[in-house]
Design an enzyme around this catalytic site. Structure first.
Site, short mmCIF file in Angstrom:
data_model
loop_
_atom_site.label_atom_id
_atom_site.label_comp_id
_atom_site.label_asym_id
_atom_site.label_seq_id
_atom_site.Cartn_x
_atom_site.Cartn_y
_atom_site.Cartn_z
N GLY A 104 0.65 -1.35 -0.25
CA GLY A 104 0.11 0.06 -0.18
C GLY A 104 0.92 1.62 -0.20
O GLY A 104 1.87 1.29 -0.90
N ASP A 105 0.63 2.52 0.29
CA ASP A 105 0.90 4.17 0.37
C ASP A 105 1.15 4.63 2.08
O ASP A 105 1.09 3.37 2.50
CB ASP A 105 -0.07 4.55 -0.86
N PHE A 106 0.95 5.43 1.81
CA PHE A 106 1.49 5.65 3.29
C PHE A 106 -0.05 5.60 4.02
O PHE A 106 0.22 6.05 5.39
CB PHE A 106 1.54 7.03 3.26
N HIS A 149 12.74 13.31 1.44
CA HIS A 149 13.91 14.14 0.91
C HIS A 149 13.38 13.53 -0.48
O HIS A 149 13.68 14.52 -1.66
CB HIS A 149 15.13 13.95 0.11
#
Length: 565
Positions: free
Chosen positions: A451-453, A470
């Site tokens: 998944g994602d954050f 960054h």
């Protein structure tokens, strides 16, 4: 021919006489007028007059031997290649170093005081009618490589820096130097002040061993006085990148080792390369310190060994990335500076995440290159937050957010056997991480989330964001950090690993990576205060920071208002 032999013989005889007549205590005041008393005694205790050197130009071995015989010199050791003088001549006359066959001979000479010294003879072979004749004529006139030399008797970094400072105090200026891997010795050259009385304009300090750390500052000062040379070295930086990448792509690091030498012809056969061109590449890599040459061929140095596939912390993937996709996109740096558009997207038509995801081999190489950055964690820092979690009675869980192929999480689990791990990543990366961590014996202690954050689990004790922020602009960073803040229990710790831009303009790898992130990713490196403001905006607070190798830092973050213990 006879004139050439006679000229070199006369110069060599004068050098022999000089070496016989001088000694350390009387020579130093001639070289450095004004030095006396305690400083002279300190110099004399730490360095010993060892030889005088000159460059001769025989047409071949027969002529060189005749010149030495005429001067009463007997060679007791075989000639060695000269790296430092060869490279100086190549730069001075804009010639390929491979065209300059410079060797060193060191016949012994006994001084009138009974001390054993030597004459250092640099011999550049110049065949009759050679196009090198003008170089020989110019060098005989200028005597650029003639010098006197001292052996440093206590090769300690503090002693070296002190000697260099004393020479500078009495008018000597840095004039180059280098490390010769053929004999494991480091050379510091100085130009002598105009009022020197010894008949020489250069002096050498010879230090046994590899002291390139101290040499670097010496060379920086020399180059500051040689702006054209400095610029030329800077402009050829792309050659270095491609030489290391080509060397790696050929598989040459895996075919070499650090113990047994391999001749270029044999290495060419193994790698399928053209022998002569491979030899040219190897000579350049020798100058860079990636390989070294001995009588039995070329072998890897500790630097070059990092390019091997199975090195403990292999940087092979980085070499292929920096010499491949990122090399192509860096050609668009000017476009980024002019327009603000990411050069990678301009060159490839899409952002780097999407571009790499379309090509499984490239995606794997990218993940490997990210794992190669784990040298930042060598040795692995035992952060108090991790240690505290590892000592929890019921065990604890560390969540590696966008953890790539699991390299860092594996290291953490190795160091803390009671920890459990969760890795959040894209589907293809999760599979690579699962394979790596299972092979390392951590499969039973790990969970994997695709998944994602926004999919962060809410049961972690320590969350890790290693070199993630960054990649993104400030708004996306705030969004990522808010996801972390929502998922983290009040007692959880967040460890953010990043390079920090210096606040005083000092040298830092972060400054170079800031350019890389701007050009290729669309992100940026930041100062610690900048990160602190992003944490505050997300409802977090910076507790402390800890230094890592390679200019990295761990930023320890907690939810605002949460207890610190």
């Amino acid at each position: 021919m006879i004139t050439t032999l006679s000229g070199d013989t006369t110069r060599l005889r004068r050098t022999v006489d000089f070496v016989k007549e001088q000694d350390t205590a009387t020579l130093l005041p001639l070289l450095l007028p004004g030095v006396d008393g305690p400083e002279l005694r300190a110099l004399a205790e730490r360095c010993r007059f060892s030889h005088a050197a000159l460059l001769v130009f025989p047409s071949g071995d027969d002529e060189l031997n005749a010149t030495l015989d005429d001067c009463g010199l007997a060679v007791v050791e075989p000639a060695r290649p000269s790296v430092v003088v060869r490279d100086r001549l190549a730069l001075r006359y804009r010639r390929p170093a491979a065209d300059l066959d410079v060797r060193i001979l060191r016949p012994p000479v006994q001084g009138r005081d009974g001390a054993r010294r030597m004459v250092e003879v640099f011999a550049l072979t110049v065949a009759p009618g050679s196009e090198l004749d003008p170089i020989a004529a110019q060098e005989r006139e200028s005597q650029s490589e003639a010098h006197v030399a001292f052996d440093v008797t206590a090769p300690d970094p503090l002693v070296l820096r002190g000697l260099c400072a004393t020479f500078a105090r009495y008018g000597a200026v840095p004039d180059g130097g280098g490390y010769n891997p053929h004999e494991n010795g480091t050379v510091f050259y100085f130009g002598l002040p105009a009022d020197t009385k010894a008949g020489y304009s250069r002096v050498e300090l010879y230090v046994p061993g590899d002291h390139r750390d101290v040499l670097a500052a010496h060379l920086d000062e020399h180059r500051a006085r040689q702006p054209a040379e400095t610029l030329l070295r800077l402009l050829t930086g792309a050659w270095t990148t491609q030489a290391l990448a080509a060397f790696t792509e050929l598989g040459a690091p895996d075919a070499l080792d650090g113990e047994r030498g391999t001749h270029p012809a044999e290495l060419a056969r193994i790698t399928g390369a053209e022998p002569r061109n491979l030899a040219t590449l190897l000579r350049y890599l020798t100058m860079l310190g990636a390989v070294t040459e001995a009588h039995d061929g070329f072998r890897l140095t500790e630097v070059g060994a990092l390019l091997r596939t199975n090195a403990p912390v292999s940087m092979r993937a980085l070499a292929l990335m920096y010499g491949g996709p990122f090399y192509r996109s860096f050609a668009g740096l000017g476009h980024t500076v002019r327009t603000g558009q990411v050069a990678f997207e301009h060159v490839f038509g899409e952002n780097h995440f999407d571009h790499f995801a379309r090509d499984p081999e490239l995606a794997e190489l990218f993940d490997q290159s990210m794992a190669a950055g784990s040298a930042m964690f060598d040795p692995l820092p035992l952060h108090p937050a991790l240690t505290r979690a590892a000592e929890a009675p019921d065990g604890a869980t560390v969540v590696d957010v966008a953890g790539g192929n699991g390299e860092l999480l594996g290291r953490l689990l190795d160091a803390h056997p009671r920890l459990h791990g969760v890795l959040l990543e894209r589907p293809h990366a999760v599979e690579a991480a699962r394979h790596r961590l299972e092979q390392a014996g951590h499969g039973a202690r790990c969970a994997f989330v695709e998944g994602d954050f926004a999919d962060l689990p809410d049961n972690g004790d320590v969350y890790v964001l290693s070199r993630i922020l960054h990649d993104w602009d400030d708004e996306r960073c705030r969004e990522i950090l808010r996801h972390c803040a929502r998922a983290m229990p009040d007692s959880a710790d967040l460890l953010v690993v990043e390079r920090l831009l210096p606040t005083d303009g000092s040298f830092s790898l972060a400054t170079a990576w800031d350019l890389h992130m701007m050009c290729n990713v669309g992100g940026q490196e930041r100062q610690v205060g900048h990160y602190g403001r992003l944490f505050t905006d997300a409802g977090l607070t910076l507790v402390s920071r800890t230094s890592l190798p390679l200019d990295g830092h761990v930023l320890h973050v907690r939810k605002a208002g949460s207890p610190l213990d």
